[in-house]
Design a protein around this motif. Structure first.
Motif, PDB file in Angstrom:
ATOM      1  N   PHE A 192       0.840  -1.193   0.000  1.00  0.00           N
ATOM      2  CA  PHE A 192       0.000   0.000   0.000  1.00  0.00           C
ATOM      3  C   PHE A 192       0.881   1.252   0.000  1.00  0.00           C
ATOM      4  N   LEU A 193       1.906   1.218   0.837  1.00  0.00           N
ATOM      5  CA  LEU A 193       2.796   2.377   0.899  1.00  0.00           C
ATOM      6  C   LEU A 193       3.584   2.545  -0.394  1.00  0.00           C
ATOM      7  N   LEU A 194       3.895   1.423  -1.036  1.00  0.00           N
ATOM      8  CA  LEU A 194       4.598   1.516  -2.314  1.00  0.00           C
ATOM      9  C   LEU A 194       3.777   2.343  -3.304  1.00  0.00           C
ATOM     10  N   PHE A 195       2.476   2.097  -3.298  1.00  0.00           N
ATOM     11  CA  PHE A 195       1.626   2.892  -4.183  1.00  0.00           C
ATOM     12  C   PHE A 195       1.576   4.350  -3.724  1.00  0.00           C
ATOM     13  N   MET A 196       1.503   4.523  -2.410  1.00  0.00           N
ATOM     14  CA  MET A 196       1.412   5.890  -1.893  1.00  0.00           C
ATOM     15  C   MET A 196       2.631   6.713  -2.265  1.00  0.00           C
ATOM     16  N   VAL A 197       3.787   6.069  -2.215  1.00  0.00           N
ATOM     17  CA  VAL A 197       5.021   6.761  -2.559  1.00  0.00           C
ATOM     18  C   VAL A 197       4.944   7.328  -3.981  1.00  0.00           C
ATOM     19  N   GLY A 198       4.237   6.608  -4.821  1.00  0.00           N
ATOM     20  CA  GLY A 198       4.114   7.052  -6.205  1.00  0.00           C
ATOM     21  C   GLY A 198       3.537   8.444  -6.336  1.00  0.00           C
ATOM     22  N   MET A 199       2.734   8.853  -5.361  1.00  0.00           N
ATOM     23  CA  MET A 199       2.136  10.189  -5.434  1.00  0.00           C
ATOM     24  C   MET A 199       3.190  11.278  -5.264  1.00  0.00           C
ATOM     25  N   LEU A 209      -2.432   5.501 -10.921  1.00  0.00           N
ATOM     26  CA  LEU A 209      -2.701   4.380 -10.015  1.00  0.00           C
ATOM     27  C   LEU A 209      -2.545   4.732  -8.536  1.00  0.00           C
ATOM     28  N   PRO A 210      -1.460   5.414  -8.136  1.00  0.00           N
ATOM     29  CA  PRO A 210      -1.292   5.644  -6.699  1.00  0.00           C
ATOM     30  C   PRO A 210      -2.523   6.237  -6.038  1.00  0.00           C
ATOM     31  N   ILE A 211      -2.979   7.393  -6.518  1.00  0.00           N
ATOM     32  CA  ILE A 211      -4.101   8.033  -5.841  1.00  0.00           C
ATOM     33  C   ILE A 211      -5.351   7.170  -5.933  1.00  0.00           C
ATOM     34  N   SER A 212      -5.512   6.475  -7.065  1.00  0.00           N
ATOM     35  CA  SER A 212      -6.704   5.651  -7.238  1.00  0.00           C
ATOM     36  C   SER A 212      -6.697   4.484  -6.264  1.00  0.00           C
ATOM     37  N   VAL A 213      -5.530   3.847  -6.114  1.00  0.00           N
ATOM     38  CA  VAL A 213      -5.440   2.727  -5.184  1.00  0.00           C
ATOM     39  C   VAL A 213      -5.718   3.203  -3.761  1.00  0.00           C
ATOM     40  N   VAL A 214      -5.182   4.365  -3.421  1.00  0.00           N
ATOM     41  CA  VAL A 214      -5.411   4.884  -2.070  1.00  0.00           C
ATOM     42  C   VAL A 214      -6.906   5.133  -1.840  1.00  0.00           C
ATOM     43  N   ALA A 262      -4.830  17.834   2.949  1.00  0.00           N
ATOM     44  CA  ALA A 262      -3.565  18.482   3.266  1.00  0.00           C
ATOM     45  C   ALA A 262      -2.415  17.715   2.633  1.00  0.00           C
ATOM     46  N   ILE A 263      -2.485  16.391   2.717  1.00  0.00           N
ATOM     47  CA  ILE A 263      -1.408  15.598   2.120  1.00  0.00           C
ATOM     48  C   ILE A 263      -1.363  15.821   0.614  1.00  0.00           C
ATOM     49  N   LEU A 264      -2.514  15.765  -0.016  1.00  0.00           N
ATOM     50  CA  LEU A 264      -2.572  15.998  -1.465  1.00  0.00           C
ATOM     51  C   LEU A 264      -1.995  17.365  -1.800  1.00  0.00           C
ATOM     52  N   SER A 265      -2.400  18.366  -1.006  1.00  0.00           N
ATOM     53  CA  SER A 265      -1.961  19.731  -1.273  1.00  0.00           C
ATOM     54  C   SER A 265      -0.455  19.870  -1.081  1.00  0.00           C
ATOM     55  N   ILE A 266       0.056  19.243  -0.028  1.00  0.00           N
ATOM     56  CA  ILE A 266       1.489  19.333   0.247  1.00  0.00           C
ATOM     57  C   ILE A 266       2.302  18.663  -0.852  1.00  0.00           C
ATOM     58  N   ILE A 267       1.878  17.455  -1.202  1.00  0.00           N
ATOM     59  CA  ILE A 267       2.610  16.744  -2.248  1.00  0.00           C
ATOM     60  C   ILE A 267       2.545  17.524  -3.559  1.00  0.00           C
ATOM     61  N   GLY A 268       1.350  18.009  -3.864  1.00  0.00           N
ATOM     62  CA  GLY A 268       1.182  18.798  -5.078  1.00  0.00           C
ATOM     63  C   GLY A 268       2.081  20.015  -5.085  1.00  0.00           C
TER      64      GLY A 268
END
Lengths: 443, 273, 315
Positions: B104-111, B147-152, C240-246
């Motif tokens: 799960f974190l692997l996908f998150m890192v993709g963001m 994929l990352p955001i979608s998987v999350v 917030a996470i989305l905004s920060i990463i963005g």
């Protein structure tokens, strides 16, 4: 507990990174299987190795009449070489630069590509990506100064088509209205600036988000003060440097102009390519613009009625300086080169010769207002005749710094010059920064 | 009456925000109907006569080809993202296994990956796959980066679905595949809507991969086309605005037609959660 | 194509369906692989591989256009730490990050709350509020260049109309205002997105909670503080996470509007990386900038997640 997982993740990331090269082959192999369907579809397009049908790729950035001139050259080439087809791809100026870098890096550059010669092309030459064409072209048909832009260590890597010089364009109507005359001395020019400003007219239009536009001013001022050898001494590291008195003085003169309101509000936010500076000139809000002679082409395309009001003069000499009024800033473009990795280098070289021919140069001169880089072109257009005469009478041509210097140094030059316009750097600081980078890269 | 007065500040804020979000659109559309001269002399007034000449100018270009390419790429990519994303989220959300969290974190890192650095590796890959300068070249990276955001989103949403549903299905003898497609996937509709909308907008507007992975004009997508008009029309601001308007129109239309559905879908999802 | 690949393996797993525990375990693993394979393959090929390559390149001095790799180890990272422009751009990214959190999220929340207030014409408001998010970034950039222009700009005209001539200026032409002009544009683009997220979450708050609060005589502000805000917290954290990463990897609008100028005043890490890679022919160093961006975003997100866990633990 969760923290352990995060650590694990970090670790796994580094493992992935560590075993990267083998990893890639496996994964891309896997992808291959799944994509075969689409691959066969495109095979016909990419497979250019068929002996009977040779396909060459050409990337250029010429718009309008210049673009037509390129197309005409391609047509001539295809007619002369049956069985060879040229895929012409017209690129946008700014994105083109990064796109060619990516293509070269990926080992898949076009067979023939556009450049401006100078330091940019040299990067590719040093990377062994450009074919040497010293003996393939007839050097005698080119203007020496033009050919030198793509010559490194006596070897030629590109053939030029046109040249440009940078005069001051001005609105004759406005000059008449305020009884102004073309300036003979720098003092005259300053007086003009004062008169215009006090009448609510912006003296010089300038779109300096593009950066090279503001660089023109610095190049001229530096040449007028330090003389024609200043830049080559600094560039070749044979005497004065970029932090020489003359450069600092040029910076001061430039900032003096800024403080006299010689330029529009927020020059550093305006983009030349999108016409923001010309808009000011067309609407009569600004009176002058220091620009290459492609300006005429811009005017004809965008505001044809304005052409009759358009005059030009050369940047006057500065009293006590070593430069002369007939020393001009100018450059060469387009230059066409052959990629070293091309499968059909000989044919590509033939295409370059057709592109950089008298016929193409004539088309560009008479339709687009460019001065030819080839000898023996007859000019019909009065503007081009005049500008060609300027070039002929000039004793010295300073090529654009940003195209002559290595790109990394050019970036510093452009950025610091922009900062000078924004008054956010003193000339001493700016020039010291350029010199420091020059020491790092050139010494 | 008192109630109305009390609502005044609300209206004021609402209208200020309306101007803030809407005014640029008004300027854009208004300008697109003007002639160049009219724009210079009176940029703010309504156009003297609604002239479609700026739009006619666009019809002579490749506009519809850009549009078609963008549509094909966006639709296909979004469909793949939904299917693959939902499938991948199923084990992540509903099954317990060792690699659950790391994956799960692997996908998150993709963001967090800046896509621009991946340009050269992906460019090389695209050439090796023989997809360079086709619109198909874009689908891979678009799907991968969506994929990352979608998987999350899918995973979090799936975690909220009550276990009992699954258990009763299991008693009925449902395998994982049937369980997923028959029971879980239909319940995902709100999450699907979110994923679809979010990714469609991003993919529709993507610029830099399209710039590098395609080359010829017939394979260009809409953002590339817009950038080209920007360079081509230069001082003809009204024509540029016409191009921007026409380029933004498809998404706006889709939104206006489907907005009830979209908003309802999103709302329904949250109620469940 | 890849879907079928996934299905076949799961079908295989079906046939292995027996009642013994070991077989069950095996089936489970196959199911997991079957479900995750398609996404993992695409993700691995395009994302994991690319980020690995980025790190690999960052260890070399490489122009990007030839095969002369000279291994530097971590020298590029040392250089990065001493690179003034990188710190300027990191500062700008932080500024963008802070401003995004403080403008986009509250604005999105205000817009979302407005949609639930008894304001008439809500449909219109909702439609218009969401429009900026639908527009392509390239188009937004071009549009705002014209709006901010110092000489023909419509923003200046607008200021003139309301008597604020003294504020008229070239918004993206000055080092002091350029970054704020860009930040405002980014906010304009993304606030609607958060509005939609918040709106969906507000709809999900059970009506009974408000009714109970009403009986207790809670004022609107109290209701907001005690009910709405706490229940919105998860979505606010996500936003917030989305905004920060963005914000940390932002690129597009700068590329269209200012190219990082004037004088690096709007330079962000991503535009600086782009400049180093594609203008200055420093692919190796550009990759270093890029990988550092990734590390920074990673660490920041980590902190938020840990903080969020702690917060939940306290509650």
């Amino acid at each position: 507990m969760k923290f352990k997982f995060l650590l694990l993740l970090l670790l796994s990331l580094f493992v992935i990174v560590g075993c990267n090269p083998t990893n890639t082959d496996v994964s891309s192999g896997g992808e291959d299987d799944t994509e075969t369907e689409t691959e066969t579809e495109t095979e016909t397009e990419t497979g250019g190795d068929d002996p009977e049908e040779v396909n060459l790729q050409l990337w250029h950035i010429e718009d309008g009449p210049s673009g037509e001139a390129v197309q005409a050259a391609v047509d001539r080439f295809e007619e002369a070489n049956p069985g060879v087809s040229v895929e012409v791809s017209k690129q946008e100026n700014d994105p083109y630069k990064s796109k060619l870098v990516v293509a070269m890096g990926g080992g898949n550059p076009p067979d023939v590509f556009h450049s401006w010669g100078g330091g940019w092309l040299e990067q590719f030459v040093q990377a062994g990506q450009v074919k040497e064409i010293t003996n393939d072209i007839d050097q005698d048909i080119y203007v020496e100064a033009a050919l030198s832009a793509s010559t490194y260590d006596g070897k030629v890597y590109g053939a030029p088509v046109s040249m440009a010089v940078v005069p001051v364009f001005y609105n004759k109507e406005i000059f008449e209205e305020y009884n102004l005359e073309e300036p003979e001395t720098y003092e005259d020019l300053l007086a003009i600036v004062e008169t215009l400003d006090s009448n609510g007219i912006i003296p010089f239009s300038l779109a300096n988000q593009s950066k090279w536009t503001g660089s023109f001013y610095l190049m001229y001022l530096a040449e007028r003060i330090g003389g024609p050898d200043l830049f080559s001494e600094a560039f070749n590291r044979t005497g004065r440097g970029f932090d020489d008195e003359a450069y600092i003085e040029a910076g001061h003169k430039l900032q003096e102009l800024v403080k006299m309101n010689a330029f529009p509000e927020g020059v550093n936010g305006m983009n030349y390519d999108t016409g923001q500076s010309r808009q000011l000139v067309y609407s009569g809000k600004a009176a002058m613009e220091l620009m290459g002679n492609w300006y005429v082409n811009n005017v004809r395309e965008e505001m044809p009625d304005f052409e009759e009001k358009l005059g030009f003069f050369l940047m006057p000499a500065i009293e006590g300086g070593q430069g002369e009024k007939n020393h001009v800033v100018g450059g060469v473009a387009p230059v066409f080169s052959v990629a070293e990795t091309s499968d059909h280098k000989d044919l590509a070289t033939e295409l370059v010769k057709e592109l950089a021919s008298v016929a193409t140069a004539t088309d560009m001169a008479n339709n687009a207002g460019d001065v030819s880089a080839l000898i023996g072109v007859e000019y019909k257009d009065p503007y081009v005749q005049e500008i060609a005469a300027v070039l002929e009478n000039s004793e010295f041509m300073q090529t654009y710094y940003d195209q002559t210097l290595p790109p990394e140094l050019a970036t510093v030059h452009l950025d610091t010059t922009q900062a000078l316009f924004g008054l956010s750097m003193t000339p001493e600081e700016a020039m010291a920064e350029v010199e420091a980078k020059a020491k790092e890269l050139l010494d | 009456m008192i109630k109305k007065i009390r609502q005044m500040p609300l209206y004021l804020v609402a209208i200020i925000l309306l101007l803030f979000t809407g005014l640029p659109f008004f300027i854009m559309i208004n300008t697109s109907f003007k002639s160049q001269l009219e724009f210079m002399t009176s940029p703010w007034s309504l156009p003297d006569s609604f002239s479609f000449s700026n739009y006619a100018l666009l019809l002579d270009t490749n506009f519809f080809s850009y549009f078609k390419n963008s549509l094909i790429v966006s639709v296909i990519s979004v469909i793949i993202v939904i299917i693959f994303g939902a499938m991948a989220s199923y084990p992540l959300a509903r099954l317990k296994f060792k690699l659950n969290t790391p994956l799960f974190l692997l996908f998150m890192v993709g963001m967090m990956i800046p896509i621009h650095t991946t340009l050269i590796p992906i460019y090389l890959l695209t050439i090796n796959l023989g997809l360079y300068d086709t619109i198909w070249a874009l689908i891979g990276p678009y799907v991968a980066f969506a994929l990352p955001i979608s998987v999350v989103i899918f995973t979090q949403f799936m975690k909220e679905i009550p276990k009992e549903l699954e258990e009763s299905a299991k008693i009925d003898g449902c395998g994982h595949i049937r369980l997923f497609w028959r029971i879980i996937f239909p319940l995902l509709t709100p999450a699907v809507a979110t994923v679809a909308i979010y990714n469609f907008i991003h993919i529709w507007n993507e610029f830099i991969f399209a710039l590098v992975l395609t080359n010829s004009s017939e394979n260009a997508t809409l953002p590339l086309g817009l950038r080209e008009y920007y360079g081509e029309f230069t001082v003809n601001v009204p024509a540029i605005m016409a191009a921007l308007t026409l380029g933004s129109l498809p998404l706006l239309l889709i939104y206006f037609v489907a907005q009830e559905k979209i908003v309802k879908g999103l709302a329904a999802g949250s109620v469940k959660g | 194509m890849q879907k079928s690949l996934g299905e076949t393996s799961t079908q295989k797993s079906l046939s292995l369906n027996t009642s013994t525990k070991a077989m069950r375990k095996r089936r489970e693993i196959l199911t997991i692989i079957g479900f995750m394979a398609p996404a993992l393959i695409i993700y691995g090929v395009y994302v994991v591989y690319s980020i690995g390559m980025t790190f690999y390149y960052s260890l070399f001095e490489w122009s990007g256009i030839d095969n002369n790799f000279s291994f530097l180890g971590l020298d590029n990272y040392v250089r990065l730490l001493q690179d003034g422009v990188f710190w300027v751009s990191l500062g700008n990214n932080s500024l963008l990050l802070g401003a995004s959190l403080l403008t986009q999220l509250p604005l999105g929340l205000i817009m979302a709350l407005l949609l639930f207030s008894p304001v008439k014409g809500m449909r219109l408001f909702r439609s218009v509020y969401f429009m900026p998010f639908l527009m392509s970034t390239v188009a937004i950039g071009i549009l705002f260049v014209f709006i901010y222009d110092g000489n023909f700009g419509l923003l200046n005209d607008l200021l003139g109309m309301v008597g604020l001539e003294s504020l008229q200026q070239s918004w993206i032409g000055k080092e002091s205002t350029a970054i704020w002009a860009v930040i405002a544009t980014v906010c304009w683009q993304f606030a609607p997105f958060y509005m939609i997220l918040f709106r969906a979450a507000i709809v999900g708050i059970p009506e009974e909670l408000y009714e109970a609060a009403n009986i207790d005589g809670a004022k609107p502000l109290q209701r907001f503080k005690n009910i709405t805000l706490p229940l919105l917290m998860p979505i606010i954290i996500t936003s917030a996470i989305l905004s920060i990463i963005g914000s940390l990897k932002y690129f597009d609008l700068i590329y269209v509007m200012t190219m990082g100028g004037p004088n690096n005043s709007t330079e962000l890490m991503a535009t600086y990386m782009y400049k180093q890679t594609f203008t200055n022919f420093n692919m190796g160093y550009g990759s270093t900038v890029s990988f550092s961006m990734f590390i920074i975003a990673f660490i920041v997100t980590l902190f938020i997640l840990i903080g969020e866990r702690k917060r939940r633990g306290v509650e």
